[in-house]
Design a protein around this motif. Structure first.
Motif: not given
Length: 761
Positions: A168-171, A104-107, A65-77, A126-134
């Motif tokens: 990082t960014g965990v509620s 950043t961002g957890t699917i 019933t609610e459309p939306g999305s969760i983005p995820q950005d990763q950089t692995a060097t 919504s808490a998953n959008i800023p949630r990430g890790f290093n």
């Protein structure tokens, strides 16, 4: 992506859903540079290669019933540097590999009743959008080889590996999850009438630090001499130091709501509240440990005559398993040098005397290191207290460790992780495996060789946490060798008489035929056929008997990574000997041996490449193998999956095959400069073969279900049981049977492709 889903709306309907494919863009750039610093003496090489992963998953939240999305950005060097020094008598090199990951961002996983549906709300995710890790990983090593004389040399090696993970960014909001649907429960307002799996925020364990450091230092001495043939004696001493610092916990614990249900404890006592009951879990891992592992070895390569070469050696080490509660005990236990003596024997014989036909054989004993996961789980690192309370309030989102209204239904907190320093077998022995290998290799032509090889690996001693229940129903474990020492007799929990604990067995026998052709006339290839049997009662440290596929809604927690694993990672703390229920099938047979869950009796592999006249190279890899055996399990009230019909009663998964393709072409620019184009396609024919069949006959796979568990407390396991009748007798009755049983729930990934361009100069 395919998905097997038990509908959260009615807990009965089974859905086979094909979610729509989501964009997943991966781009990688990089380069390398190398050359001399001092001519003919000192050289360097350096490279850097960052990989950028950008993806967005689109969802229909609140079950469509609610459309939306969760983005995820990763950089692995990946950054690598190496320096090499060469002189007449000294060779030295040092290297460093640094591989940081920023994410950043957890699917979230799809779990709703339609394509791309998810049962939880957009706000809840919504808490998953800023949630990430290093994650920072550094691997450094160095070697110095010194030629002392024409007959002797010295090698000095050292290195360090540092792996540091943190979230990082965990509620910090406490997770509250609908462990049972509240739809239709009397007195529950409309806004709280939600299906099973609904939650206010995803359950998230915050890891502030989980850092493992391993460093080593090794000195080896080589000496050649003649005596009844020629000898090369090699000996060495070394030390390995490992430390772990961990701080990981759930903010405010996490809450499970069992709407409209009654709680049943291990003593058979029941209790409920106005709206059912709930539990608050205080679970985490905390502490700092470190330990040294000194080792030494000696081996001799002895050439007898012109045809026979013998390799004789022995290795030993001292291993200390640390304690996370040094206030109780400085260390958990240790194995001295005398307990880890590992002999190794090998021989190679030139049958025809011309080097074309060689016969070889070897035998060795190999001791496994005890994983720090055991120290975490059994010696004070992991803590898990569960509070069971009657649900008499509708302010459920305020429940946490600091706010637990309602009646206590257990009698205090249930401690599911009791440190067991006093229950370690005083004569505990290390885990080992014996390995035998014999074979023939025949050089048919200068470019083609045939081989046949027989392998026999047998594990006959393991270290596991053997369990029982104390007087109040808490699980208590002790570290032991199953079937030996204090674990010779199994603890019993029902009407079963004490019995001898089955010893672990994991035996692998394989016959491999191979043919290899080196590159000649523009092509090369290799092929092998393996006929094998993996048999026993012990799946090993990487526990293939405990599979949590996506349909269960849970996964096995894996240290130093954000996502879990479908299989329980290697811990020496699996379920295999937790309670007596696990050791019997429903027919009164003790020790459920058979083909283990990763057994593939026939496997064929082929790899080859052909260089076309105009410079394009085409390579391919083909894999084809038997399916794996599947075994029916029934979940008990103790949340234990029992192999009620032994191993392999469900047959095997389908035959598995895959074809990969690699195409490359070099385009000359000028001089030594060229541009390389590469196309790599995995699973070229998009074969999405099932690799696992849902095998839980009753509900309770993943999240435990007290309403559907089989009660074995009044059963003599030696006399067998009617497990279907026991499931029927559970509070859910016929609804306790899981309709997903026998359906595929895990598949081989579909086609994946990667295109790359490299500039080489």
């Amino acid at each position: 992506m395919q998905r097997l889903q038990l509908s959260p709306l009615d807990d009965t309907t089974v859905l086979a859903i094909q979610d729509r494919k989501q964009d997943n863009n991966r781009n990688e750039v990089g380069g390398s540079l190398g050359g001399p610093i001092l001519r003919d003496k000192l050289f360097f090489f350096g490279s850097v290669s960052p990989r950028f992963i950008r993806r967005t998953n689109n969802y229909l939240f609140s079950n469509g019933t609610e459309p939306g999305s969760i983005p995820q950005d990763q950089t692995a060097t990946q950054m690598f540097g190496k320096a090499t020094y060469s002189a007449r008598r000294v060779q030295a090199n040092a290297s460093v590999l640094w591989t940081p990951v920023r994410s950043t961002g957890t699917i979230s996983a799809y779990d709703g009743t339609g394509p791309n549906f998810i049962s939880s709300s957009l706000a809840g995710n919504s808490a998953n959008i800023p949630r990430g890790f290093n994650q920072d990983q550094t691997n450094a090593s160095g070697t110095v080889d010194i030629t002392l004389s024409g007959h002797s040399s010295l090698s000095i090696r050292g290195g360090m590996f540092d792996d540091n993970y943190y979230d990082t960014g965990v509620s910090t909001t406490t997770s509250v999850l609908w462990n049972a649907p509240s739809i239709g429960v009397p007195g529950v307002p409309a806004e709280l009438q939600l299906p099973k799996g609904a939650q206010n925020t995803p359950r998230t364990q915050i890891t502030n630090q989980d850092e493992t450091k391993t460093s080593f230092f090794q000195v080896d001495y080589n000496h050649a001499f003649s005596a009844l043939g020629s000898h090369l004696i090699k000996g060495g001493v070394g030390v390995r130091h490992t430390s772990n610092i961990v701080d990981s916990t759930y903010p405010g614990g996490y809450v499970l709501l069992d709407w409209g249900l009654s709680f049943v404890n291990n003593s058979g006592q029941t209790g409920t509240g106005t709206y059912g009951y709930y539990e608050v879990n205080d679970r985490g891992t905390r502490g700092t440990v470190d330990a040294n592992m000194p080792s030494l070895y000696v081996q001799d390569t002895w050439i007898v005559g012109n045809r026979l070469t013998l390799n004789l050696g022995v290795r030993t080490e001292k291993e200390i398993i640390p304690s996370f509660r040094t206030d109780i005990k400085d260390e958990a236990f240790e194995f001295g040098f005398g307990k880890k003596i590992a002999p190794r024997l090998g021989a190679t014989y030139d049958v025809l005397g011309d080097g074309r036909l060689k016969a070889f054989g070897s035998w060795g004993r190999y001791y496994d290191w005890v994983k720090y996961e055991l120290a975490r789980g059994s010696f004070g690192g992991d803590t898990w207290l569960v509070h069971y309370r009657s649900l008499d309030t509708l302010d459920v989102n305020s429940l946490n460790l600091s706010n637990m209204p309602g009646r206590d239904l257990w009698g205090g907190a249930r401690d599911r992780r009791v440190p067991n320093f006093d229950t370690i077998d005083p004569d505990l022995k290390p885990m080992f495996q014996d390995s035998t290998n014999v074979g023939l290799e025949y050089q048919w032509t200068p470019t083609t060789a045939f081989g046949v090889n027989y392998v026999h690996n047998k594990l006959t001693r393991a270290i596991e946490d053997v369990g029982s229940l104390d007087a109040t129903g808490n699980e208590v474990y002790f570290a032991a060798n199953p079937g030996e020492g204090i674990a010779q007799t199994m603890f019993v929990t029902g009407l079963t008489a004490p019995f001898n604990t089955p010893k672990p067995l994991r035996q692998y026998d394989a016959l491999e035929f191979s043919i290899n052709r080196r590159f000649s006339k523009n092509w090369f290839g290799s092929a092998n056929l393996t006929i094998s049997r993996l048999y026993g009662n012990y799946s090993g440290l990487a526990n293939s008997d405990e599979i949590q596929t996506p349909t269960t809604g849970v996964s096995s927690a894996t240290a130093q990574q954000q996502a879990g694993s479908i299989a329980r990672p290697g811990t020496a703390a699996g379920r295999a000997w937790d309670l007596d229920e696990l050791e019997w099938d429903s027919h009164g047979n003790l020790d459920t041996r058979g083909r283990l869950a990763t057994d593939r009796p026939v496997v064929a592999k082929f790899y080859g490449s052909y260089l076309l006249p105009f410079g394009t190279q085409i390579g391919g890899f083909v894999y084809a193998g038997s399916g794996t055996p599947m075994s029916t399990v029934v979940n008990t009230l103790n949340t234990i999956p029992v192999l009620v019909e032994g191993r392999g009663d469900m047959g095997r998964t389908p035959f598995l095959s895959r074809t990969d393709l690699l195409v490359s072409h070099d385009l000359k620019v000028s001089g030594t400069q060229r541009v390389r184009f590469e196309l790599n396609v995995i699973n070229l024919f998009n074969q999405k073969t099932a690799t696992h069949i849902f095998n839980s006959l009753n509900k309770g796979a993943g999240l435990a279900r007290a309403d559907s568990g089989m009660d074995l407390s009044n059963v003599d396991l030696a006399k067998g049981d009617d497990y279907r009748a026991l499931i029927q007798a559970s509070p859910s009755g016929a609804n306790a049977f899981d309709p997903r049983y026998g359906k595929a729930d895990l598949w081989q990934p579909g086609t994946q492709g990667q295109f790359s361009i490299k500039y080489i100069f």
